[in-house]
Design an enzyme around this catalytic site. Structure first.
Site, PDB file in Angstrom:
ATOM      1  N   GLU A  10       0.839  -1.203   0.000  1.00  0.00           N
ATOM      2  CA  GLU A  10       0.000   0.000   0.000  1.00  0.00           C
ATOM      3  C   GLU A  10       0.874   1.253   0.000  1.00  0.00           C
ATOM      4  O   GLU A  10       0.605   2.205  -0.737  1.00  0.00           O
ATOM      5  CB  GLU A  10      -0.930   0.010   1.211  1.00  0.00           C
ATOM      6  CG  GLU A  10      -2.070  -0.970   1.112  1.00  0.00           C
ATOM      7  CD  GLU A  10      -2.933  -0.997   2.371  1.00  0.00           C
ATOM      8  OE1 GLU A  10      -2.859  -0.052   3.186  1.00  0.00           O
ATOM      9  OE2 GLU A  10      -3.689  -1.978   2.532  1.00  0.00           O
ATOM     10  N   SER A  30      -7.919   1.287   7.567  1.00  0.00           N
ATOM     11  CA  SER A  30      -8.891   0.548   6.764  1.00  0.00           C
ATOM     12  C   SER A  30      -8.914  -0.910   7.206  1.00  0.00           C
ATOM     13  O   SER A  30      -8.065  -1.373   7.956  1.00  0.00           O
ATOM     14  CB  SER A  30      -8.532   0.642   5.282  1.00  0.00           C
ATOM     15  OG  SER A  30      -7.287   0.038   5.048  1.00  0.00           O
ATOM     16  N   ASP A  40      -8.337   1.592   1.006  1.00  0.00           N
ATOM     17  CA  ASP A  40      -6.926   1.612   1.413  1.00  0.00           C
ATOM     18  C   ASP A  40      -6.231   2.904   1.012  1.00  0.00           C
ATOM     19  O   ASP A  40      -5.371   3.407   1.729  1.00  0.00           O
ATOM     20  CB  ASP A  40      -6.182   0.426   0.789  1.00  0.00           C
ATOM     21  CG  ASP A  40      -6.693  -0.901   1.310  1.00  0.00           C
ATOM     22  OD1 ASP A  40      -6.932  -1.008   2.522  1.00  0.00           O
ATOM     23  OD2 ASP A  40      -6.856  -1.828   0.498  1.00  0.00           O
ATOM     24  N   GLU A  53      -9.115   0.008  -3.289  1.00  0.00           N
ATOM     25  CA  GLU A  53      -8.905  -1.127  -2.393  1.00  0.00           C
ATOM     26  C   GLU A  53      -7.706  -1.865  -2.980  1.00  0.00           C
ATOM     27  O   GLU A  53      -7.767  -2.356  -4.112  1.00  0.00           O
ATOM     28  CB  GLU A  53     -10.148  -2.017  -2.355  1.00  0.00           C
ATOM     29  CG  GLU A  53     -10.058  -3.144  -1.356  1.00  0.00           C
ATOM     30  CD  GLU A  53     -10.027  -2.657   0.090  1.00  0.00           C
ATOM     31  OE1 GLU A  53      -9.437  -3.402   0.916  1.00  0.00           O
ATOM     32  OE2 GLU A  53     -10.571  -1.594   0.413  1.00  0.00           O
TER      33      GLU A  53
END
Length: 173
Positions: A10, A30, A40, A53
């Site tokens: 991420e 999240s 995210d 996401e």
């Protein structure tokens, strides 16, 4: 996949979007860390706004629950962003999908296979507006005199397994 690896992926996506000129933030709360369903990553460049996401895998198909996807769509609609599922397989780039383009399993979950991501996903460069995907059919449609016969022969040889990609690349240079 470990939580640490997911967090690292991420952060990698956030940094890449930042480098591409997007205002971007990661929602580290999240998932299960909060009762609110948050994507995210949130990213925007003044024209496009995305709620992403992000999922990654070492090579196995990536699955998302129906609830994850529904929460992303709900948040995106309320926030005014486009919902996207970002997937990254080891040794591959990020690929992006609209939730409606994902395969839905009999159990109501969503699945992305590596080969599907590579063939049908929006790659990172296209996602951030640096390039646009063009298919071979579209290239052929743009040609005034039709496709180059020599190139077609080389591509057919690769397709039939008579020639490997590296050899074809050398011939086409």
């Amino acid at each position: 996949m470990s939580q640490a690896k997911g967090d690292r992926r991420e952060r990698e996506l956030v940094n890449a979007l930042d480098e591409a000129g997007f205002a971007v933030m990661r929602a580290p709360a999240s998932g299960s860390a909060t009762e609110r369903e948050l994507p995210d990553v949130l990213a925007g460049d003044g024209e496009q706004f995305y709620a992403v996401e992000a999922k990654s895998s070492s090579g196995d198909p990536i699955y998302l629950t129906g609830e994850e996807v529904e929460a992303l769509i709900y948040f995106s609609q309320n926030f005014g962003a486009k919902p996207r599922i970002g997937v990254r397989f080891d040794r591959e780039d990020w690929y992006f999908f609209h939730p409606g383009d994902l395969y839905v399993t009999d159990g109501g979950n969503y699945r992305v296979k590596k080969e599907t991501a590579i063939a049908d996903g929006t790659d990172f460069a296209e996602f951030v507006g640096e390039s646009e995907k063009v298919t071979l059919a579209e290239v052929g449609d743009d040609a005034e005199d039709g496709p180059d016969e020599d190139v077609l022969r080389v591509l057919n040889a690769v397709e039939q397994g008579v020639m490997d990609v590296e050899e074809a690349a050398e011939i086409l240079e």
